[in-house]
Design an enzyme around this catalytic site. Structure first.
Site, short mmCIF file in Angstrom:
data_model
loop_
_atom_site.label_atom_id
_atom_site.label_comp_id
_atom_site.label_asym_id
_atom_site.label_seq_id
_atom_site.Cartn_x
_atom_site.Cartn_y
_atom_site.Cartn_z
N ARG A 122 0.77 -37.97 3.30
CA ARG A 122 2.12 -37.45 3.11
C ARG A 122 2.81 -37.06 4.41
O ARG A 122 3.98 -36.67 4.41
CB ARG A 122 2.08 -36.23 2.17
CG ARG A 122 1.85 -36.55 0.72
CD ARG A 122 3.07 -37.17 0.06
NE ARG A 122 4.21 -36.26 0.06
CZ ARG A 122 4.47 -35.40 -0.93
NH1 ARG A 122 3.65 -35.33 -1.98
NH2 ARG A 122 5.52 -34.63 -0.87
N HIS A 171 -15.08 -38.20 12.51
CA HIS A 171 -15.32 -39.60 12.84
C HIS A 171 -13.97 -40.26 13.12
O HIS A 171 -13.39 -40.90 12.24
CB HIS A 171 -16.05 -40.30 11.69
CG HIS A 171 -16.49 -41.70 12.01
ND1 HIS A 171 -17.60 -42.27 11.44
CD2 HIS A 171 -15.98 -42.65 12.83
CE1 HIS A 171 -17.75 -43.51 11.89
NE2 HIS A 171 -16.76 -43.76 12.73
N ARG A 196 -11.39 -42.99 14.17
CA ARG A 196 -11.39 -44.44 14.28
C ARG A 196 -10.17 -44.88 15.08
O ARG A 196 -9.20 -44.13 15.22
CB ARG A 196 -11.43 -45.07 12.89
CG ARG A 196 -12.81 -44.94 12.24
CD ARG A 196 -12.90 -45.71 10.93
NE ARG A 196 -14.30 -45.91 10.54
CZ ARG A 196 -15.01 -45.06 9.82
NH1 ARG A 196 -14.46 -43.94 9.41
NH2 ARG A 196 -16.26 -45.32 9.50
N GLU A 223 -18.74 -38.49 15.64
CA GLU A 223 -19.40 -39.75 15.42
C GLU A 223 -18.40 -40.90 15.50
O GLU A 223 -17.20 -40.72 15.25
CB GLU A 223 -20.13 -39.77 14.07
CG GLU A 223 -19.24 -39.60 12.86
CD GLU A 223 -20.03 -39.62 11.56
OE1 GLU A 223 -21.21 -39.21 11.57
OE2 GLU A 223 -19.46 -40.04 10.54
N THR A 254 -15.93 -47.68 5.94
CA THR A 254 -16.89 -46.62 6.22
C THR A 254 -18.12 -47.27 6.85
O THR A 254 -18.25 -48.49 6.86
CB THR A 254 -17.27 -45.86 4.93
OG1 THR A 254 -18.09 -44.74 5.25
CG2 THR A 254 -17.98 -46.77 3.95
N HIS A 276 -24.74 -40.38 4.68
CA HIS A 276 -24.04 -41.44 3.96
C HIS A 276 -24.42 -41.43 2.48
O HIS A 276 -25.56 -41.71 2.11
CB HIS A 276 -24.29 -42.83 4.53
CG HIS A 276 -23.17 -43.79 4.18
ND1 HIS A 276 -22.07 -43.96 4.98
CD2 HIS A 276 -22.98 -44.58 3.11
CE1 HIS A 276 -21.25 -44.83 4.43
NE2 HIS A 276 -21.77 -45.22 3.28
N ASP A 277 -23.45 -41.07 1.67
CA ASP A 277 -23.59 -41.05 0.20
C ASP A 277 -24.59 -40.01 -0.31
O ASP A 277 -25.04 -40.10 -1.46
CB ASP A 277 -23.95 -42.43 -0.35
CG ASP A 277 -22.76 -43.38 -0.34
OD1 ASP A 277 -21.64 -42.93 -0.01
OD2 ASP A 277 -22.94 -44.57 -0.63
N GLY A 298 -19.51 -35.76 3.80
CA GLY A 298 -18.06 -35.62 3.72
C GLY A 298 -17.50 -35.99 2.37
O GLY A 298 -17.05 -35.14 1.61
N HIS A 299 -17.55 -37.28 2.04
CA HIS A 299 -16.84 -37.77 0.86
C HIS A 299 -17.25 -37.03 -0.42
O HIS A 299 -16.39 -36.50 -1.15
CB HIS A 299 -17.08 -39.27 0.69
CG HIS A 299 -16.32 -39.88 -0.44
ND1 HIS A 299 -14.99 -40.21 -0.33
CD2 HIS A 299 -16.70 -40.20 -1.70
CE1 HIS A 299 -14.57 -40.73 -1.50
NE2 HIS A 299 -15.59 -40.73 -2.33
#
Length: 239
Positions: free
Chosen positions: A18, A43, A45, A70, A100, A190-191, A213-214
């Site tokens: 937004r 992280h 990018r 990272e 990812t 990761h996951d 994170g996610h």
């Protein structure tokens, strides 16, 4: 005890959707620390689609726990890390357009690059971690680079866990043992989630840090950030 580092990329994704500064990425990071997180991970990018380089500079003087940056080591990333001097840099082999992280380094193939980077960062007092899979030979090559730690890429574990949690964790336990015997610290990410984290942690009690994170941010939508961080820490402390 295994430290919980909260990856705040998804918070930045919501903000960027937004424009403006809501949610405030820096405030969320400070709240994570206040609620018990032992580290903050970002992280950045190249396209800055979530965490921006400006966020990293803003966070540096404020993060009081471990600050982990990272990413893929292109020139801009290396310059950023050397300027910010976080507690830890985690090197991942992401392509610029990767949604990812989806694989660990081939440490033998990229040995010269990883060795040079490990020397560059550790000489500046920045702990270095390399994102890897579970192959023992690859782990040996990772150790030869001079890195301080490896971060185990745990998507395969998370994928298999619902069907066979013993088979899912087995290669990671063996990889972590190899890493420890080679003198490497062991991180993971990761996951990882509230569903699978406790089992993973119980089987690798010398795990030093997980970066999440996610799943954590998704859980915070239901439980609130403070309770969610406590729930994840409970998973890590349930040895």
């Amino acid at each position: 005890m295994t430290n919980l580092s909260v990856n705040i990329n998804k918070v930045a994704t919501i903000r960027n959707a937004r424009g403006g500064n809501m949610p405030d990425v820096v405030k969320v990071a400070m709240d994570c620390e206040a609620f018990g997180a032992q580290g903050i991970t970002v992280h950045p990018r190249p396209d800055e689609r979530h965490i921006r380089y400006a966020d990293v500079y803003a966070l540096k003087p404020l993060v009081k726990t471990e600050f982990n940056i990272e990413g893929y080591p292109n020139k801009e990333f290396i310059d950023l890390v050397l300027k910010v001097k976080p507690t830890q840099v985690t090197l991942v082999p992401d392509a610029p357009d990767a949604i990812t992280s989806n694989a660990g380094w081939d440490a033998k193939k990229h040995f010269d690059l990883l060795s040079e980077l490990a020397d560059t960062f550790t000489s500046k007092g920045i702990r270095t971690s390399i994102f890897v899979g579970t192959d023992p030979e690859n782990m040996e090559w990772a150790a030869k680079t001079g890195t301080d730690r490896v971060e185990l890429y745990t998507e395969p574990y998370a994928t298999l866990y619902p069907q066979d949690k013993k088979a899912a964790v087995a290669p990671f336990v063996e990889a972590a043992k190899v890493a420890r015997n080679l003198g490497l610290g062991v991180n993971a990410g990761h996951d990882l989630s509230l569903e699978n984290l406790a089992w993973f942690s119980q089987h690798i009690p010398w795990l030093e840090e997980v970066s999440i994170g996610h799943a954590l941010i998704c859980d915070a939508l239901y439980y609130g950030l403070e309770k969610t961080i406590k729930l994840y820490k409970d998973c890590l402390n349930n040895k």
